[in-house]
Enzyme design. Structure first.
Site, mmCIF file in Angstrom:
data_model
loop_
_atom_site.group_PDB
_atom_site.id
_atom_site.type_symbol
_atom_site.label_atom_id
_atom_site.label_comp_id
_atom_site.label_asym_id
_atom_site.label_seq_id
_atom_site.Cartn_x
_atom_site.Cartn_y
_atom_site.Cartn_z
ATOM 1 N N SER A 493 33.174 -7.230 -1.439
ATOM 2 C CA SER A 493 32.130 -7.732 -2.328
ATOM 3 C C SER A 493 32.775 -8.524 -3.464
ATOM 4 O O SER A 493 33.465 -9.498 -3.188
ATOM 5 C CB SER A 493 31.270 -6.576 -2.837
ATOM 6 O OG SER A 493 30.071 -7.043 -3.392
ATOM 7 N N ASP A 579 24.133 -8.689 6.197
ATOM 8 C CA ASP A 579 24.425 -8.645 4.770
ATOM 9 C C ASP A 579 23.692 -9.800 4.109
ATOM 10 O O ASP A 579 24.104 -10.949 4.228
ATOM 11 C CB ASP A 579 25.937 -8.756 4.536
ATOM 12 C CG ASP A 579 26.297 -8.629 3.059
ATOM 13 O OD1 ASP A 579 25.379 -8.502 2.229
ATOM 14 O OD2 ASP A 579 27.500 -8.659 2.751
ATOM 15 N N HIS A 611 26.053 -4.928 4.108
ATOM 16 C CA HIS A 611 27.170 -5.070 3.166
ATOM 17 C C HIS A 611 28.211 -3.978 3.393
ATOM 18 O O HIS A 611 29.334 -4.085 2.928
ATOM 19 C CB HIS A 611 26.605 -4.999 1.748
ATOM 20 C CG HIS A 611 27.453 -5.652 0.698
ATOM 21 N ND1 HIS A 611 27.934 -6.945 0.798
ATOM 22 C CD2 HIS A 611 27.905 -5.195 -0.503
ATOM 23 C CE1 HIS A 611 28.634 -7.245 -0.272
ATOM 24 N NE2 HIS A 611 28.631 -6.210 -1.075
#
Length: 634
Positions: A493, A579, A611
């Site tokens: 991320s 995601d 994610h």
């Protein structure tokens, strides 16, 4: 005597060698403990254990009770009669539930029923997809029913509203509660839709009156998050509140509504609250919060009508995280606890004696067979003269006379704490057990080091935080046990963004990189991510705002795509197909750039994951490819 000591030393050495190191397969056999509550009679803790099955590619769950003072767990078939059901009204007459209700026309067949085989979706605003699902016109709604089997159909207290409670994607039945008099339902909702929803964090607490069937906004004056409603034992509505709209990582405070006035119990405390639990006498609120690389238990007194000053006090201290607050048993508070080597277990903490008791021991037998890493604190001076905590995780049976490769771990968020948590993917114990020294800095943007430290990363993604990363790895690389020629950087991320950015500025420090669901191109990210408020806050605005100096600096100076010409290091890029927070194009663009530049690179794509990587077999592929890449390149 010397012979005894020599024999003991040999025994200890043989025992250490006989123990195993943690492997991905062992990690994915550990039981995952979740507390359900304390039994109605106060004598038992009720909990569940979910254990992944690689063969079945799912988790299997069993339920248990165990005495509050510790003892042997007993498996039970179900738990609904063991603990109080918060969804049943205090007078027992009604019960709450939630379900997805079709509210909006979105699908082609909604508009054209005769074309029922069409698979078209039509949208007039943003929020057309969120986290890992597309909006098909269904919304979570709170349902009210008489608490008797076979009675009237549940009534939708949010009828025809295109809004969600529980909140998507992570809300649950904690998002709606009963008032003590059983006459009102309090629920959390962001009553915005379309583009307005995508650019705002303004959730509010709403009160539904069962008798009048009227709904009113209880927190209309606050523009940020209002969440986690609960009533104190004396009937005062309490919740968590962030002030600023669009800022998902704002300071989270405890608010108590007392005689028509809102009292902020943590206004003058320089931290942020995770979750709350009232003491049984209604005089204190216990809560957890990040502090100095851990999550600890705190308490704050409730003054009521008195003139007693509000004081926040840290209750526990140590290199562990306290997560769930389950309830009280006498002088004990029941919680869950983790550290970097141990998954969550239920503990009891005696508030008077200040002593710990481990209640559940779900994974102790497995741990007893493992040689576990050691973790230690290190404080590094940053380029702007601050002291930064860096967690160092050393391989099992660490020998300081040897040299080890080292991994710089880049935390996501970007404003999330790096504490003594236990992940089943980014697992520090597992990483170190493969023979790597792990360097995990509490860089700018982390909770637990004061509000200024936490907020400094906003609108400065590629600034001081990058210096913090490099200060950490440079400081640890000076140690004789670190092989400076074998350094890597890994993260997901924002941590994946960090890897992409470091790849353009590292000056040959690193020999390999791994980026999972990382932000690579800030412009295309702005155009495809679903929570636009996040980008507006963290980047300062949109890329087309040419007179916005802050935004222009972000999209030019801090955009990893603008530094690909400086890439020269192997990189593994991982991406989830579902995601929608950091959409697939980010990983695709990065991989394509690396390939066309002739850089050794690999693209690992998970079509059905979001994610995160949640399915057991996919998770094992992830782990095996992660360490295979490191063996190839480091």
């Amino acid at each position: 005597m010397k012979k005894i000591f020599f024999t003991l030393a040999i025994f200890m050495a043989v025992t250490a060698l006989a123990q195993e190191s943690l492997t991905p397969e062992t990690l994915w056999k550990l039981g995952r403990v979740t507390p359900i509550g304390i039994s109605k009679d106060g004598k038992q803790i009720v909990y569940k254990v979910s254990t992944p099955s690689i063969e079945e590619n799912k988790s299997n769950t069993k339920f248990y009770t165990i005495p509050v003072e510790g003892g042997m767990p007993v498996e039970v078939a179900e738990t609904k009669d063991l603990v109080k059901d918060k969804n049943i009204s205090p007078d027992g007459k009604y019960i709450l539930s939630s379900d997805e209700i079709k509210v909006e026309n979105v699908l082609g067949k909604d508009f054209y029923p005769q074309l029922d085989k069409s698979n078209v979706q039509v949208y007039n605003g943003l929020d057309y997809r969120h986290w890992d699902t597309w909006n098909e016109g269904k919304h979570n709604h709170v349902l009210l029913a008489i608490n008797k089997p076979g009675k009237a159909k549940p009534m939708d207290i949010m009828k025809d509203e295109p809004f969600d409670c529980p909140q998507k994607p992570f809300g649950g039945d904690e998002d709606f509660i009963w008032s003590p008099d059983s006459k009102r339902v309090i629920y959390v909702c962001k009553k915005k839709s379309g583009t307005d929803y995508a650019i705002s964090t303004n959730t509010d607490l709403y009160e539904y009156n069962i008798e009048t069937k009227e709904t009113k906004n209880l927190t209309e004056s606050n523009l940020g998050y209002d969440t986690n409603p609960v009533f104190s034992p004396t009937g005062n509505l309490t919740w968590l509140q962030m002030k600023r709209d669009g800022y998902e990582a704002d300071k989270n405070d405890i608010i108590v509504r007392f005689k028509g006035m809102d009292i902020n119990l943590t206004a003058n405390w320089d931290g942020t609250v995770d979750n709350i639990l009232w003491s049984n006498d209604g005089k204190k609120v216990y809560f957890t919060a990040p502090v100095d690389g851990t999550k600890q238990l705190f308490e704050v007194n409730f003054p009521g009508s008195t003139k007693i000053a509000v004081m926040v006090k840290q209750v526990t201290n140590g290199d562990f995280d306290i997560n769930d607050l389950v309830g009280f048993s006498g002088d004990n508070i029941i919680v869950t606890r983790t550290d970097m080597n141990h998954a969550s277990e239920i503990y009891s903490y005696n508030l008077k004696k200040k002593t710990w008791l481990q209640i559940t021991k779900t994974n102790d037998e497995t741990y007893s067979k493992l040689s576990l890493p050691k973790f230690e604190r290190r404080y590094v001076t940053t380029t702007d003269g601050k002291k930064m905590l860096v967690w160092i995780i050393l391989p099992p049976n660490f020998d300081k006379t040897k040299k080890y490769p080292a991994l710089l771990y880049c935390q996501g968020g970007p404003q999330s704490p790096l504490t003594q948590s236990y992940s089943f993917r980014w697992n520090f114990s597992l990483m170190a057990s493969q023979g790597y020294v792990i360097v995990a800095p509490n860089r700018r943007g982390m909770y637990g080091h004061g509000r200024e430290w936490n907020e400094q990363i906003s609108k400065d993604w590629g600034g001081q935080v990058m210096d913090d990363y490099l200060s950490a790895i440079d400081d640890v690389a000076k140690e004789s046990y670190v092989d400076k020629s074998r350094l890597g950087a890994v993260g997901a991320s924002y941590g994946g963004y960090s890897v992409f950015y470091l790849a353009g500025i590292h000056n040959n420090r690193f020999k390999t990189f791994i980026s999972h669901c990382g932000v690579f191109n800030l412009e295309s990210m702005y155009g495809t991510t679903e929570e636009v408020f996040f980008n507006n806050w963290d980047h300062g605005g949109a890329y087309w705002e040419k007179d916005n100096a802050v935004a222009q600096k972000t999209f030019s100076k801090f955009n990893p795509i603008n530094m690909v010409d400086k890439w020269n290091t192997p990189i593994l890029i991982i991406q989830g197909g579902k995601d929608y927070r950091v959409p697939i194009g980010q990983g695709q663009e990065a991989f394509q750039a690396a390939q066309l530049r002739g850089i050794k690179s690999r693209f690992m794509f998970f079509p059905e994951e979001n994610h995160w990587v949640l399915k057991p077999q996919n998770a094992l592929v992830w782990q095996n490819e992660f360490y295979k890449w490191l063996k190839e390149t480091l």
